[in-house]
Design a protein around this motif. Structure first.
Motif, PDB file in Angstrom:
ATOM      1  N   GLU A   1      20.515  51.949  40.192  1.00  0.00           N
ATOM      2  CA  GLU A   1      19.231  52.529  40.187  1.00  0.00           C
ATOM      3  C   GLU A   1      18.222  53.024  40.688  1.00  0.00           C
ATOM      4  OE1 GLU A   1      18.247  48.117  38.280  1.00  0.00           O
ATOM      5  OE2 GLU A   1      19.753  48.427  36.620  1.00  0.00           O
ATOM      6  N   GLU A   2      17.957  52.169  41.768  1.00  0.00           N
ATOM      7  CA  GLU A   2      16.973  53.189  42.930  1.00  0.00           C
ATOM      8  C   GLU A   2      17.082  54.809  43.146  1.00  0.00           C
ATOM      9  OE1 GLU A   2      16.683  49.617  46.377  1.00  0.00           O
ATOM     10  OE2 GLU A   2      17.460  52.282  47.107  1.00  0.00           O
ATOM     11  N   ARG A   3      18.523  54.606  43.079  1.00  0.00           N
ATOM     12  CA  ARG A   3      18.797  56.399  42.879  1.00  0.00           C
ATOM     13  C   ARG A   3      19.372  57.241  42.138  1.00  0.00           C
ATOM     14  NH1 ARG A   3      22.404  56.227  48.630  1.00  0.00           N
ATOM     15  NH2 ARG A   3      23.131  57.628  46.985  1.00  0.00           N
ATOM     16  N   ASN A   4      19.212  55.991  40.506  1.00  0.00           N
ATOM     17  CA  ASN A   4      19.655  57.225  40.046  1.00  0.00           C
ATOM     18  C   ASN A   4      21.206  57.132  39.593  1.00  0.00           C
ATOM     19  OD1 ASN A   4      19.074  57.805  37.224  1.00  0.00           O
ATOM     20  ND2 ASN A   4      17.970  59.318  37.494  1.00  0.00           N
TER      21      ASN A   4
ATOM     22  N   LEU B   1      28.291  56.023  50.013  1.00  0.00           N
ATOM     23  CA  LEU B   1      26.754  56.060  49.584  1.00  0.00           C
ATOM     24  C   LEU B   1      26.024  57.173  49.992  1.00  0.00           C
ATOM     25  CD1 LEU B   1      26.545  52.207  49.103  1.00  0.00           C
ATOM     26  CD2 LEU B   1      26.957  54.014  46.592  1.00  0.00           C
ATOM     27  N   GLY B   2      26.257  57.929  50.530  1.00  0.00           N
ATOM     28  CA  GLY B   2      25.044  59.283  51.549  1.00  0.00           C
ATOM     29  C   GLY B   2      23.916  59.679  50.164  1.00  0.00           C
ATOM     30  N   PRO B   3      23.071  60.548  50.324  1.00  0.00           N
ATOM     31  CA  PRO B   3      22.589  60.786  49.761  1.00  0.00           C
ATOM     32  C   PRO B   3      23.073  61.680  48.468  1.00  0.00           C
ATOM     33  CG  PRO B   3      22.050  62.034  51.843  1.00  0.00           C
ATOM     34  CD  PRO B   3      23.126  60.373  52.204  1.00  0.00           C
ATOM     35  N   GLU B   4      23.944  62.683  49.426  1.00  0.00           N
ATOM     36  CA  GLU B   4      23.965  63.669  48.155  1.00  0.00           C
ATOM     37  C   GLU B   4      25.005  62.998  47.466  1.00  0.00           C
ATOM     38  OE1 GLU B   4      25.879  67.325  50.700  1.00  0.00           O
ATOM     39  OE2 GLU B   4      24.984  65.589  52.029  1.00  0.00           O
ATOM     40  N   THR B   5      25.421  61.666  47.357  1.00  0.00           N
ATOM     41  CA  THR B   5      26.382  61.380  46.636  1.00  0.00           C
ATOM     42  C   THR B   5      25.749  60.728  44.961  1.00  0.00           C
ATOM     43  OG1 THR B   5      28.061  60.406  47.785  1.00  0.00           O
ATOM     44  CG2 THR B   5      28.167  59.070  45.153  1.00  0.00           C
TER      45      THR B   5
ATOM     46  N   GLY C   1      33.186  71.777  50.726  1.00  0.00           N
ATOM     47  CA  GLY C   1      31.603  70.971  50.961  1.00  0.00           C
ATOM     48  C   GLY C   1      31.782  69.536  50.288  1.00  0.00           C
ATOM     49  N   TYR C   2      30.607  68.715  50.538  1.00  0.00           N
ATOM     50  CA  TYR C   2      30.377  67.249  50.032  1.00  0.00           C
ATOM     51  C   TYR C   2      31.005  67.283  48.559  1.00  0.00           C
ATOM     52  CZ  TYR C   2      29.690  62.625  50.317  1.00  0.00           C
ATOM     53  OH  TYR C   2      29.053  61.302  49.634  1.00  0.00           O
ATOM     54  N   CYS C   3      31.447  66.419  48.410  1.00  0.00           N
ATOM     55  CA  CYS C   3      31.883  66.789  46.993  1.00  0.00           C
ATOM     56  C   CYS C   3      30.485  65.795  46.099  1.00  0.00           C
ATOM     57  CB  CYS C   3      33.169  66.275  46.355  1.00  0.00           C
ATOM     58  SG  CYS C   3      33.283  65.917  43.890  1.00  0.00           S
ATOM     59  N   PRO C   4      29.691  65.735  45.164  1.00  0.00           N
ATOM     60  CA  PRO C   4      29.021  64.860  44.332  1.00  0.00           C
ATOM     61  C   PRO C   4      29.064  63.629  44.058  1.00  0.00           C
ATOM     62  CG  PRO C   4      28.237  66.519  43.800  1.00  0.00           C
ATOM     63  CD  PRO C   4      29.642  66.992  44.754  1.00  0.00           C
ATOM     64  N   VAL C   5      30.609  63.877  43.452  1.00  0.00           N
ATOM     65  CA  VAL C   5      30.934  62.045  42.890  1.00  0.00           C
ATOM     66  C   VAL C   5      32.719  62.258  43.481  1.00  0.00           C
ATOM     67  CG1 VAL C   5      32.920  61.475  41.502  1.00  0.00           C
ATOM     68  CG2 VAL C   5      31.346  63.862  40.474  1.00  0.00           C
TER      69      VAL C   5
END
Ligand SMILES: Nc1ncnc2c1ncn2[C@@H]1O[C@H](COP(=O)(O)OP(=O)(O)OP(=O)(O)O)[C@@H](O)[C@H]1O
Ligand SMILES: [Mg+2]
Lengths: 286, 224
Positions: free
Chosen positions: B172-175, B139-143, B72-76
């Motif tokens: 900063e925006e997305r922490n 830079l997708g939302p899941e990252t 699956g998509y890796c958050p890192v």
């Protein structure tokens, strides 16, 4: 073609012309080879029937390639023979390439002892002289169409196996494939979007470049008497018969069939080499 | 969220020297951790391990206490040093860009990606232009964490500034948590919230160094 910026127009026009030329060459070669193949396939055997009234006629309008010791029209017989060789060669190459695809992919994907075993088989096959191996296998399998076809199948996979293996290994370890996995792509998605499109061009080109080898080797084995039967029109048979009459000045019996074989082999190379140019990723792959 | 390397050791071959030894390091969401060390100190190796491209021989990589997902998509996500190796040369730029998600026009504009580039092949773009695609596509939302391995080394100063400005804004925006590997100390000081010196953290080079020194001494002995 892709959209181009104006500054590139000139270069692209040149590129376009070159591409068109290369494409034309490929089409010409394919049409010739397929044409001969089909022509021979549906040829009436009457057109190269025995006719003792017209033995050893040198090339003329009625018999462009002359006739042989039984008065058979050499032109028709050559077309039929080349057609037979083409069909056997293409079939054998295809099956041989399936072995290569299977072995190459397995070797790269499983690694370990599978890889070792495949490499061992490749080395073994490439270590022995090609013709000797061909004759041995054909002889063991009782010669004839089956013998020579199987012999060609079992001796022509190693080089393509190497190519397939190297391509799969290279693309598998590439950063873009690893990145695709990290972006959540499954094995199947990666195989379909990255691996197969990378391997298929090399595989197809390798396969096309295999055809001339297969045809030449089939002809050689037949020429030496370990291949196709005497009664079958085959380039190898025709050439070996012509040997008996060459000394007596019947040059056309060897020259025309030899030329036809040569032209066919060269045309396969033309197709393979030009496809290589067309499929080079730098020039885009539509 | 927290990305943590716990006592990580790694070497490329089973009997080779350790490239990383006993590294413990964490990056929190919203943090931009700079990693500096001279060439060959294992910065890229650490990046590959933290983003799950390679498994450590010892130790663990934990995301909020759990190991990184293997499928699956890796958050890192990681952005490479060499963008031309990170894209499939047989794909057009739009396909490359949209491999994981569909970045909107706003992001493309901010990244300085021109619409006309989307129909080109990777070989028709410069390294810097390619790198913008490599950044945008992860830079997708899941990252949740982004690991940047010398991503702007081949770019000009203006482009560098542009990209870092944007990445800081996004983080900063997305922490978003970031690990930034660079040789450029002034860049690290401007961009990062914290800087880690890998030479102090990596316990392997103490003895590698003596090894090198031994050699140097050996050479000197010959000369003198
Ligand atoms: N694939 C590999 N196989 C074997 N050794 C490797 C491999 N990649 C890197 N190394 C070795 O591991 C050590 C650390 O390499 P790494 O690329 O992590 O350094 P780095 O700190 O990123 O250097 P740089 O600043 O030059 O990018 C080096 O000694 C290198 O030779
Ligand atoms: Mg590095």
């Amino acid at each position: 073609m892709s959209t181009h910026t104006h500054t590139h127009t000139d270069k692209k026009r040149f590129e376009f012309n070159r591409k068109t030329f290369v494409t034309m060459m490929v089409i010409f070669a394919v049409v010739y080879l397929v044409g001969v193949g089909i022509w021979g396939l549906f040829m009436d055997p009457e057109s190269y029937a025995v006719n003792y009234d017209a033995k050893f006629v040198s090339p003329n309008f009625d018999h462009p390639f002359g006739t042989d010791f039984m008065g058979r029209d050499m032109f028709s017989r050559c077309i039929k023979a080349l057609s037979n060789s083409l069909i056997i060669g293409v079939l054998a190459s295809l099956f041989s390439s399936f072995i290569a695809l299977f072995m190459g992919v397995a070797s790269a994907v499983f690694g370990g002892w599978v890889d070792k075993f495949v490499n061992w088989c490749v080395d073994l096959c490439q270590g022995l002289p090609h013709l000797v191996l061909l004759i041995l296998i054909s002889f063991m399998l009782g010669k004839g169409v089956n013998g020579v076809t199987l012999a060609v199948i079992f001796t022509h996979w190693p080089s393509l196996t190497r190519i397939v293996r190297a391509e799969v290994m290279q693309v598998r370890s590439s950063q873009y494939v690893q990145a695709a996995y990290k972006m959540g792509k499954t094995k199947w998605q990666v195989a379909a979007t990255h691996i197969l499109p990378h391997v298929i061009p090399s595989y197809v080109i390798g396969l096309i470049l295999l055809f001339p080898h297969a045809i030449m080797h089939e002809a050689s084995v037949t020429f030496l008497g370990f291949g196709l039967p005497k009664e079958m029109p085959a380039i190898g048979v025709i050439l070996s018969e012509s040997m008996d009459y060459l000394a007596t000045g019947k040059w056309w019996l060897a020259v025309f069939p030899g030329l036809m074989l040569l032209v066919a082999v060269v045309l396969f190379d033309v197709i393979g080499d030009n496809l290589k140019k067309l499929w080079n990723p730098q020039s885009g792959n539509e | 969220m927290q990305l943590k390397a716990e006592n990580i050791s790694f070497r490329y071959t089973d009997d080779g020297p350790f490239v990383l030894k006993d590294i413990t390091l964490e990056v929190n969401s919203g943090e931009r951790v700079g990693i500096v060390a001279p060439s060959g100190y294992g910065k890229s190796t650490l990046a590959k391990i933290l983003s799950g491209y390679r498994l450590p021989e010892e130790g663990k990589v934990l995301l909020d206490g759990k190991p990184l997902p293997m499928t699956g998509y890796c958050p890192v996500q990681m952005v490479y040093q060499h963008p031309e190796q990170a894209v499939n040369p047989r794909h057009r730029m739009d396909k490359i860009l949209n491999e994981a998600w569909q970045p909107d026009d706003e992001l493309l504009r901010k990244m300085g990606i021109e619409k006309s580039w989307l129909t080109r092949w990777p070989s028709e773009l410069s390294g810097g232009e390619l790198q913008r695609f490599c950044i945008a596509r992860v830079l997708g939302p899941e990252t949740k964490f982004l690991i940047c391995d010398e991503i702007t080394t081949m770019l000009d100063v203006i482009t560098q500034a542009q990209i870092w400005h944007l990445l800081m804004e996004i983080s900063e925006e997305r922490n978003l948590g970031m690990m930034i590997i660079t040789h450029n100390m002034s860049l690290a000081k401007r961009v990062c919230t914290r800087i880690v010196d890998l030479t102090k953290l990596n316990n392997v080079h103490s003895h590698t160094h003596t090894h090198i020194h031994d050699h140097e001494h050996g050479d000197e002995d010959h000369v003198h």
